[in-house]
Design a protein around this motif. Structure first.
Motif, PDB file in Angstrom:
ATOM      1  N   ARG A  72       0.684  -1.247  -0.098  1.00 27.03           N
ATOM      2  CA  ARG A  72      -0.129  -0.043   0.090  1.00 27.03           C
ATOM      3  C   ARG A  72       0.921   1.376   0.006  1.00 27.03           C
ATOM      4  O   ARG A  72       0.570   2.047   0.801  1.00 27.03           O
ATOM      5  CB  ARG A  72      -0.893   0.133   1.244  1.00 27.03           C
ATOM      6  N   GLY A  73       1.627   1.472  -1.014  1.00 20.86           N
ATOM      7  CA  GLY A  73       2.447   2.672  -1.054  1.00 20.86           C
ATOM      8  C   GLY A  73       3.936   2.571  -1.557  1.00 20.86           C
ATOM      9  O   GLY A  73       4.416   1.661  -2.094  1.00 20.86           O
ATOM     10  N   LEU A  74       4.713   3.534  -1.486  1.00 15.75           N
ATOM     11  CA  LEU A  74       6.039   3.758  -1.994  1.00 15.75           C
ATOM     12  C   LEU A  74       6.778   4.772  -1.256  1.00 15.75           C
ATOM     13  O   LEU A  74       6.226   5.925  -0.901  1.00 15.75           O
ATOM     14  CB  LEU A  74       5.893   4.602  -3.592  1.00 15.75           C
ATOM     15  N   ARG A  75       8.044   4.490  -0.860  1.00 11.82           N
ATOM     16  CA  ARG A  75       8.861   5.098  -0.108  1.00 11.82           C
ATOM     17  C   ARG A  75      10.022   5.221  -0.682  1.00 11.82           C
ATOM     18  O   ARG A  75      10.768   4.494  -1.456  1.00 11.82           O
ATOM     19  CB  ARG A  75       9.035   4.508   1.358  1.00 11.82           C
ATOM     20  N   ARG A  76      10.727   6.580  -0.521  1.00 17.47           N
ATOM     21  CA  ARG A  76      12.079   6.789  -1.122  1.00 17.47           C
ATOM     22  C   ARG A  76      12.967   7.063   0.168  1.00 17.47           C
ATOM     23  O   ARG A  76      12.569   7.867   0.908  1.00 17.47           O
ATOM     24  CB  ARG A  76      12.345   7.961  -2.118  1.00 17.47           C
ATOM     25  N   TYR A  77      14.117   6.246   0.268  1.00 16.74           N
ATOM     26  CA  TYR A  77      14.988   6.251   1.474  1.00 16.74           C
ATOM     27  C   TYR A  77      16.470   7.002   1.061  1.00 16.74           C
ATOM     28  O   TYR A  77      16.831   6.395   0.092  1.00 16.74           O
ATOM     29  CB  TYR A  77      14.941   4.753   2.184  1.00 16.74           C
TER      30      TYR A  77
END
Length: 186
Positions: free
Chosen positions: A155-160
């Motif tokens: 359920r989503g996307l992250r940039r680390y």
């Protein structure tokens, strides 16, 4: 099904029953789990396939960890979770692979694990707690560069940032034009 091309032009495919290689002549070769044979492919349900710059092919397996076939393939190297060993994968349920330009392979394991494997030494470093993944189902990885890792979740996307371990979440909301619609990020 996931697939990648090796340096000789063969196409490697991840399958529910193992892997397959489509050679330059169009002949299909299938490989399944042969756990009793040292160096053989270690499992069946292959979720992701990725080629590295050195010519190796990496395979993530649903319950058998991660396997790497070197450029002039002889035997598979296998990376798994070993209970009580922090130098092993966080979990053996490897869902996704990313290759960065700094000689590392990244593997998403289960709901809370992101591990970095040094491609030269095979040393494993766990990043899940530092990145504060939480209990989200990880579905995909992309190494933008040596300092940035994109992680797709159910359920989503992250940039680390791999320098500061800060993250930017791309929102999921069907009503917003600046957000992603609900669904898996693969």
């Amino acid at each position: 099904t996931s697939f990648a091309r090796d340096e000789s032009g063969d196409l490697w495919l991840g399958l529910l029953t193992g892997i397959a290689r489509l050679d330059a002549d169009g002949k299909l070769h299938r490989y399944g789990a042969e756990e009793a044979v040292p160096g053989a492919y270690p499992g069946t349900n292959t979720l992701d396939v990725m080629a590295d710059r050195e010519g190796g092919i990496w395979f993530s397996l649903f319950d058998a960890g991660l396997a790497r076939l070197p450029p002039h393939w002889r035997n598979f190297s296998v990376f798994r979770s070993v209970p009580g060993d922090a130098a092993s994968l966080t979990r053996s349920r490897a869902r996704a692979i990313a290759i960065d330009g700094e000689r590392a392979a990244w593997v998403g394991t289960g709901n809370d694990g992101i591990d970095r494997i040094d491609r030269a030494s095979g040393a494993i470093e766990r990043f899940g707690e530092r990145l504060k993944i939480g209990n989200q189902r990880l579905t995909s990885l992309v190494a933008q560069d040596a300092d940035t890792l994109w992680v797709g979740f159910q359920r989503g996307l992250r940039r680390y940032s791999l320098k500061t371990f800060d993250s930017v979440e791309i929102p999921v909301d069907l009503r917003r034009e600046d957000a992603l619609p609900p669904g898996y990020i693969d």
